[in-house]
Write an enzyme that holds these catalytic residues in place. Structure first.
Site, PDB file in Angstrom:
ATOM      1  CE1 TYR A  65      -2.367   3.897   8.014  1.00  0.00           C
ATOM      2  CE2 TYR A  65      -2.529   6.295   7.522  1.00  0.00           C
ATOM      3  CZ  TYR A  65      -2.268   5.194   8.594  1.00  0.00           C
ATOM      4  OH  TYR A  65      -2.482   5.893   9.762  1.00  0.00           O
TER       5      TYR A  65
ATOM      6  CB  SER B 158       0.748   1.077  -3.797  1.00  0.00           C
ATOM      7  OG  SER B 158      -0.470   1.694  -4.375  1.00  0.00           O
TER       8      SER B 158
ATOM      9  CE1 TYR C 134       0.292   1.717   4.450  1.00  0.00           C
ATOM     10  CE2 TYR C 134       0.586  -0.654   4.786  1.00  0.00           C
ATOM     11  CZ  TYR C 134       0.787   0.764   5.109  1.00  0.00           C
ATOM     12  OH  TYR C 134       1.111   1.105   6.490  1.00  0.00           O
ATOM     13  CB  CYS C 135       1.248   4.079  -1.719  1.00  0.00           C
ATOM     14  SG  CYS C 135       0.009   4.531  -2.857  1.00  0.00           S
ATOM     15  CG  PHE C 136      -1.975   9.043   1.863  1.00  0.00           C
ATOM     16  CD1 PHE C 136      -2.040   8.769   3.056  1.00  0.00           C
ATOM     17  CD2 PHE C 136      -2.768   9.810   1.356  1.00  0.00           C
ATOM     18  CE1 PHE C 136      -2.698   9.336   3.745  1.00  0.00           C
ATOM     19  CE2 PHE C 136      -3.419  10.734   1.954  1.00  0.00           C
ATOM     20  CZ  PHE C 136      -3.567  10.501   3.336  1.00  0.00           C
TER      21      PHE C 136
END
Length: 369
Positions: A125, A103, A95-97
């Site tokens: 996230y 991602s 995951y990224c933000f």
């Protein structure tokens, strides 16, 4: 595992799924989810430069700059970090933000250059965090909350750790909930405390326990605090009071705050460990100076100083019983006695550890509390 998106956050929690967080370290430090490791696609500086480019020149230029910065040896090192982690955690998710470009690019590189397919979190996230916040905002009405109280040094946390139906708030906050409650290691950020607490609640509800037992805390546990809705849920709970004789409480406190604590400080600081521990205790006493008043503050501090010197001279912990007695008998006990008098109507049971264990066992098999 195919290169898909997933938003099955509940199963991620229940399975304690490993996660790769590709956000920059500065983002990860502010808050992440349990079981996540930070293996960023961009460093803090690279993220800052790309972000500035995005604001000034738009997405296309920022994306091109990102590919330029993360190339060659830099890219190879990051791919190797992902490969090493995935070999040890083959079911890990990514995951990224917001589940966007970082991602997605990492997912593509991992598949194309490492030959490993990995699923990433839909919404990243931010979506996962919103899911966990919703858990904290909707306390489980089907589970009866209970609080475990008792005078300081009664070993409430020790009892909680024996019970699968309990949630150890102090453990999650890495703090013992008093003026002397700090550990050598820092407390989690508020975001990380909330995320861990949500995980604990989800696991608890999945077992369909009849009750949920927490220590009788205020909303604040050191620098962390229980979110309002959940705090109100806990505060409405019946109170179970653990009764332990003063002499036994002195020994419990001696072991935790002197014997075990000194060992931890010596492990962390080596030869300087004892002096660091001494500073921790004197600073903790200073925190309550105003409540103690000038004369009592000097008495408590002098009693501790004497005990410390005697320990160094005799290599025994026994002298510390004197200042522990003062704090329990003269400081904490009167305050808790008053607190109990204000909450008598909430007391549902009180007794020894064995009595409480029997009571709780009966509750687990009763239709009603």
């Amino acid at each position: 595992m195919s290169t898909e998106l997933t938003h099955d956050f509940k199963q991620i929690v229940l399975n304690n799924t490993s996660l790769i967080d590709v956000r920059a370290p500065i983002e990860f430090e502010k808050g992440a989810v349990p079981n996540a490791v930070n293996l960023p696609i961009m460093s803090n500086e690279e993220r800052h430069v790309v972000g500035t480019c995005y604001k000034e020149k738009g997405n296309a230029c920022a994306t091109a700059l990102g590919y330029q910065l993360v190339s060659g040896k830099v890219k190879e090192d990051r791919l190797e970090a992902w490969r090493t982690y995935l070999l040890a955690h083959p079911d890990a998710l990514l995951y990224c933000f917001r589940g966007g470009s970082r991602s997605r690019i990492a997912q593509e590189w991992i598949k194309e250059e490492l030959g490993i397919e990995i699923t990433r979190l839909e919404g990243g996230y931010k979506a996962f965090r919103n899911y966990l916040l919703q858990v904290l905002e909707t306390p489980p009405v089907s589970i009866t909350p209970l609080r475990l109280g008792g005078f300081t040094g009664s070993g409430k946390t020790l009892l909680l750790r024996e019970l699968k139906q309990a949630i150890d708030l102090e453990g999650l906050a890495n703090h013992r909930g008093s003026s002397f409650g700090s550990h050598i290691t820092p407390q989690p950020t508020q975001v990380n405390f909330e995320n861990s607490l949500a995980y604990a609640l989800i696991h608890h509800q999945a077992h369909s326990y009849r009750y949920m037992l927490v220590e009788d805390e205020g909303r604040h546990i050191g620098c962390n605090f229980v979110p309002r809705a959940l705090g109100d849920y806990f505060n409405s709970a019946g109170l179970i009071v653990l009764e332990v004789p003063l002499e036994e409480r002195i020994q419990i406190t001696l072991k935790e705050y002197v014997v075990d604590s000194q060992e931890a400080y010596q492990h962390a600081y080596g030869e300087a460990g004892l002096s660091q521990w001494y500073h921790y205790i004197t600073e903790s006493i200073r925190k309550v100076q105003q409540r103690l008043g000038g004369d009592r503050y000097k008495q408590f501090l002098n009693t501790f100083d004497t005990a410390y010197k005697e320990q160094l001279a005799t290599d025994t912990f026994t002298p510390h019983e004197n200042w522990i007695y003062l704090f329990l008998h003269d400081y904490y006990d009167p305050m808790y006695r008053y607190q109990l008098s204000q909450n008598e109507e909430q007391i549902v049971f009180q007794g020894s550890k064995a009595d409480i264990l029997d009571y709780l066992q009966q509750l687990e098999y009763c239709n009603e509390l």
